[in-house]
Design a protein around this motif. Sequence first.
Motif, PDB file in Angstrom:
ATOM      1  N   LEU A 172      99.253 -86.156  46.876  1.00  0.00           N
ATOM      2  CA  LEU A 172      99.226 -86.986  48.083  1.00  0.00           C
ATOM      3  C   LEU A 172      98.596 -86.252  49.257  1.00  0.00           C
ATOM      4  O   LEU A 172      97.733 -86.790  49.957  1.00  0.00           O
ATOM      5  CB  LEU A 172     100.656 -87.414  48.441  1.00  0.00           C
ATOM      6  CG  LEU A 172     100.834 -88.191  49.746  1.00  0.00           C
ATOM      7  CD1 LEU A 172     100.077 -89.503  49.695  1.00  0.00           C
ATOM      8  CD2 LEU A 172     102.319 -88.430  50.012  1.00  0.00           C
ATOM      9  N   GLN A 176      94.296 -86.355  51.518  1.00  0.00           N
ATOM     10  CA  GLN A 176      94.275 -86.773  52.918  1.00  0.00           C
ATOM     11  C   GLN A 176      92.895 -86.590  53.552  1.00  0.00           C
ATOM     12  O   GLN A 176      92.484 -87.391  54.390  1.00  0.00           O
ATOM     13  CB  GLN A 176      95.314 -85.988  53.721  1.00  0.00           C
ATOM     14  CG  GLN A 176      96.752 -86.279  53.348  1.00  0.00           C
ATOM     15  CD  GLN A 176      97.100 -87.745  53.477  1.00  0.00           C
ATOM     16  OE1 GLN A 176      96.852 -88.367  54.502  1.00  0.00           O
ATOM     17  NE2 GLN A 176      97.665 -88.306  52.424  1.00  0.00           N
ATOM     18  N   THR A 180      92.157 -92.715  54.106  1.00  0.00           N
ATOM     19  CA  THR A 180      93.012 -93.688  53.428  1.00  0.00           C
ATOM     20  C   THR A 180      92.519 -95.124  53.606  1.00  0.00           C
ATOM     21  O   THR A 180      93.256 -96.072  53.387  1.00  0.00           O
ATOM     22  CB  THR A 180      94.447 -93.588  53.975  1.00  0.00           C
ATOM     23  OG1 THR A 180      94.401 -93.823  55.396  1.00  0.00           O
ATOM     24  CG2 THR A 180      95.040 -92.231  53.710  1.00  0.00           C
ATOM     25  N   ILE A 323     103.553 -94.526  49.507  1.00  0.00           N
ATOM     26  CA  ILE A 323     103.039 -95.261  50.665  1.00  0.00           C
ATOM     27  C   ILE A 323     103.843 -94.909  51.914  1.00  0.00           C
ATOM     28  O   ILE A 323     103.286 -94.713  53.004  1.00  0.00           O
ATOM     29  CB  ILE A 323     103.070 -96.775  50.391  1.00  0.00           C
ATOM     30  CG1 ILE A 323     102.063 -97.126  49.286  1.00  0.00           C
ATOM     31  CG2 ILE A 323     102.782 -97.573  51.657  1.00  0.00           C
ATOM     32  CD1 ILE A 323     102.137 -98.564  48.818  1.00  0.00           C
ATOM     33  N   SER A 325     105.422 -92.141  52.456  1.00  0.00           N
ATOM     34  CA  SER A 325     105.049 -90.775  52.826  1.00  0.00           C
ATOM     35  C   SER A 325     103.695 -90.750  53.511  1.00  0.00           C
ATOM     36  O   SER A 325     103.484 -90.013  54.478  1.00  0.00           O
ATOM     37  CB  SER A 325     105.026 -89.881  51.579  1.00  0.00           C
ATOM     38  OG  SER A 325     106.289 -89.872  50.947  1.00  0.00           O
ATOM     39  N   GLN A 326     102.764 -91.567  53.016  1.00  0.00           N
ATOM     40  CA  GLN A 326     101.439 -91.643  53.626  1.00  0.00           C
ATOM     41  C   GLN A 326     101.531 -92.088  55.079  1.00  0.00           C
ATOM     42  O   GLN A 326     100.853 -91.556  55.959  1.00  0.00           O
ATOM     43  CB  GLN A 326     100.561 -92.619  52.842  1.00  0.00           C
ATOM     44  CG  GLN A 326      99.201 -92.862  53.465  1.00  0.00           C
ATOM     45  CD  GLN A 326      98.369 -91.598  53.526  1.00  0.00           C
ATOM     46  OE1 GLN A 326      98.081 -90.990  52.504  1.00  0.00           O
ATOM     47  NE2 GLN A 326      97.995 -91.178  54.724  1.00  0.00           N
ATOM     48  N   SER A 330     100.238 -89.854  58.217  1.00  0.00           N
ATOM     49  CA  SER A 330      99.286 -90.406  59.182  1.00  0.00           C
ATOM     50  C   SER A 330      99.882 -90.405  60.580  1.00  0.00           C
ATOM     51  O   SER A 330      99.190 -90.140  61.572  1.00  0.00           O
ATOM     52  CB  SER A 330      98.881 -91.831  58.780  1.00  0.00           C
ATOM     53  OG  SER A 330      98.269 -91.831  57.511  1.00  0.00           O
ATOM     54  N   GLN A 360      92.010 -93.487  62.025  1.00  0.00           N
ATOM     55  CA  GLN A 360      92.155 -92.755  60.770  1.00  0.00           C
ATOM     56  C   GLN A 360      91.558 -91.365  60.925  1.00  0.00           C
ATOM     57  O   GLN A 360      90.342 -91.190  60.925  1.00  0.00           O
ATOM     58  CB  GLN A 360      91.488 -93.526  59.633  1.00  0.00           C
ATOM     59  CG  GLN A 360      92.194 -94.829  59.318  1.00  0.00           C
ATOM     60  CD  GLN A 360      91.725 -95.438  58.015  1.00  0.00           C
ATOM     61  OE1 GLN A 360      91.079 -94.786  57.205  1.00  0.00           O
ATOM     62  NE2 GLN A 360      92.062 -96.697  57.809  1.00  0.00           N
ATOM     63  N   TYR A 362      92.194 -86.882  60.225  1.00  0.00           N
ATOM     64  CA  TYR A 362      92.748 -85.856  59.332  1.00  0.00           C
ATOM     65  C   TYR A 362      92.754 -84.538  60.092  1.00  0.00           C
ATOM     66  O   TYR A 362      91.739 -84.131  60.656  1.00  0.00           O
ATOM     67  CB  TYR A 362      91.896 -85.755  58.065  1.00  0.00           C
ATOM     68  CG  TYR A 362      92.206 -84.554  57.203  1.00  0.00           C
ATOM     69  CD1 TYR A 362      93.425 -84.444  56.542  1.00  0.00           C
ATOM     70  CD2 TYR A 362      91.275 -83.521  57.039  1.00  0.00           C
ATOM     71  CE1 TYR A 362      93.715 -83.344  55.741  1.00  0.00           C
ATOM     72  CE2 TYR A 362      91.553 -82.427  56.234  1.00  0.00           C
ATOM     73  CZ  TYR A 362      92.775 -82.336  55.592  1.00  0.00           C
ATOM     74  OH  TYR A 362      93.057 -81.255  54.813  1.00  0.00           O
ATOM     75  N   ASN A 367      98.228 -80.991  58.022  1.00  0.00           N
ATOM     76  CA  ASN A 367      98.369 -81.444  56.640  1.00  0.00           C
ATOM     77  C   ASN A 367      98.959 -80.364  55.744  1.00  0.00           C
ATOM     78  O   ASN A 367      99.950 -80.584  55.035  1.00  0.00           O
ATOM     79  CB  ASN A 367      97.003 -81.882  56.111  1.00  0.00           C
ATOM     80  CG  ASN A 367      97.082 -82.490  54.723  1.00  0.00           C
ATOM     81  OD1 ASN A 367      97.624 -83.567  54.539  1.00  0.00           O
ATOM     82  ND2 ASN A 367      96.530 -81.792  53.737  1.00  0.00           N
TER      83      ASN A 367
END
Length: 645
Positions: A172, A176, A180, A323, A325-326, A330, A360, A362, A367
């Motif tokens: 997961l 990143q 996503t 999902i 966790s995503q 984010s 969106q 990163y 991370n």
Amino acid sequence: MSINETGAAQAATPHDSHSHTQGPLHKLAIAAVGIVYGDIGTSPIYAFRETFAGHHTLAPDQLHVWGVLSLIFWSMMIIVTLKYLTVIMRADNKGEGGSLALLALINRSLEKRAKWTGGIVLLGVFATALFYGDSMITPAISVLSAVEGLTIVDPLFEPLVIPLAIFILVGLFAIQSRGTAKVGSLFGPIMIVYFLTLAVLGLSHIIERPVVILNTLNPWHAINFYIQEPVRAFIAMGSVVLAVTGAEALYTDMGHFGRKPIRVSWLYFVMPALLLNYMGQGAMLLSQPPLEAVETVKNPFFYMAPDMFRLPLVLLATVATIIASQAVISGAFSVTQQAIQLGFIPRLRITHTSEAAAGQIYIPVVNWALLAMVLLLVLMFGSSSNLAAAYGIAVTGAMLIDGVLIAVVMIYIWKWNRLIVAALLALFFGIDLLYFSANLLKVPDGGWFPLLIGAIAFTLLTTWAKGRQLMIARMNEATLPMPIFIKSAAPSAARVPGTAVFMTSSSEGVPHALLHNLKHNKVLHERVFLLTVRIEDVPFINAEKRATVEDYGSGFYRIVLTYGFMEEIDVPAALAKVEGIGPSCKTMDTSFFLARQTLLASARPGMAIWREKLFAWMLRNAESAMEFFKLPTNRVVELGSQLEI
């Protein structure tokens, strides 16, 4: 706020902004189901279980089941529906939500009350710090609780639980950097299937005992639980709160979807599905013999499904927890970006993973730090039940702080009727304090972890904010007024072709980099820009208000570029659109001058020596201003100096 060469920020006046939420209501509501409700949506997997079979067990009898179900229902109604969706979501900062956005709104509206708003700022920063602790625990407990469902399918799977959870979590976090956008388009439909499954599973058991619905809605059962067993009821609150973790995500993600889609999806789909599932778990336990119920309550969520459907349920739950966790990951990226722009965190490398969706992003450092801590949690605690002992204290702490912040908004900004405000605050603080104090009992069993993470994050955030304030003050102590500089130094200096851009935090005086350049190189460019980048406490500003220009004459210009705290900064692109400065800026004719300070810890009043050293370390490891402002790599000159703070 203004950002200088070191990433420092200062207050600025607000400009108009725009909301970036658009699209049909039903599509936004579906998307909100996939992104916003992942955390609270996966709570049925472990919340009911932990209340009965966690570190403080309850017998799954009628008194406890009715009492816990009533507590869950009224917690959802008061905390999620009333507090967050009805009241707090009214306090949007130009469409954006979250603790930092709310804090910026308060600061902008009450800047004249500086004597006590300093404490409000610290509370808002601490809520942000607690969020990082929560963002570490959520992926660990969610994925572990789902994978543990394999042991219900077959006990032989037990040795594979932790390795499989680690594999999923590493995968997961590893994806990143790719963004996503494509995966995110599937989140909504998958979570809709998941919530429909929750509802169907619950209804299949409610049919056997439909009276569970009336008993869940009846607040007397929650009150009676406290009357009969006040200590057990109080302790149970520490696990019941797991049913509403993720409530703050509704407010934080408001800027992505808007207030109405989030409310619609909650009231008409998510909340009914969750309540039906909790009722179904309770009905199942009360329909079983006592000895069987004691075994079932160890993992009631997966026991709700018939044997042949348990493996598909485990797979669906695992996807749902990924999902969830995503969404948290984010959220950590977004909160970090806001904190950087608002001056609480040093510059960090931010990568935009979508050309179409500005939100969106990163952030590599965040991370990999999150992954390291999540894996540490999985290995250290070993099971979702043990992790549940650490979960909740950060959430309830943030909820309590949100209550304080919204109290300030209701009283001083909205100026609501004092009786209405008093009634709401009594209700909110009563519930929040009850949950927070119940979760304090978890500190010895793991609750210390999010508190430790929160304390570390709070120290870093406040050290950076205070340190840059001191640094700017020291740099401005001997500032030379620009008109004096132009009259005294400019006429005698040789002028060379081209444009020089000197980055500066202050919109007054001569930048240190300009003085150093003149001192060592003995020349000035024929056109000199003194450039300040200001970050305001609104998420977006209108493009026509991006730049302001002041012409000093003799080829000197003061330019201020203004951005919202959710916007991406691109200095060369912005300069190319500035008018009133002569010919447009061409990259190959422009040089950017940055000042790099080497900080020396000193005994001067301001901060403790250890915090000065910590700030100096953070400054050294901050992302290069060249990359942060998107300056061309071959057109940047850095001039160093030493500074005591």
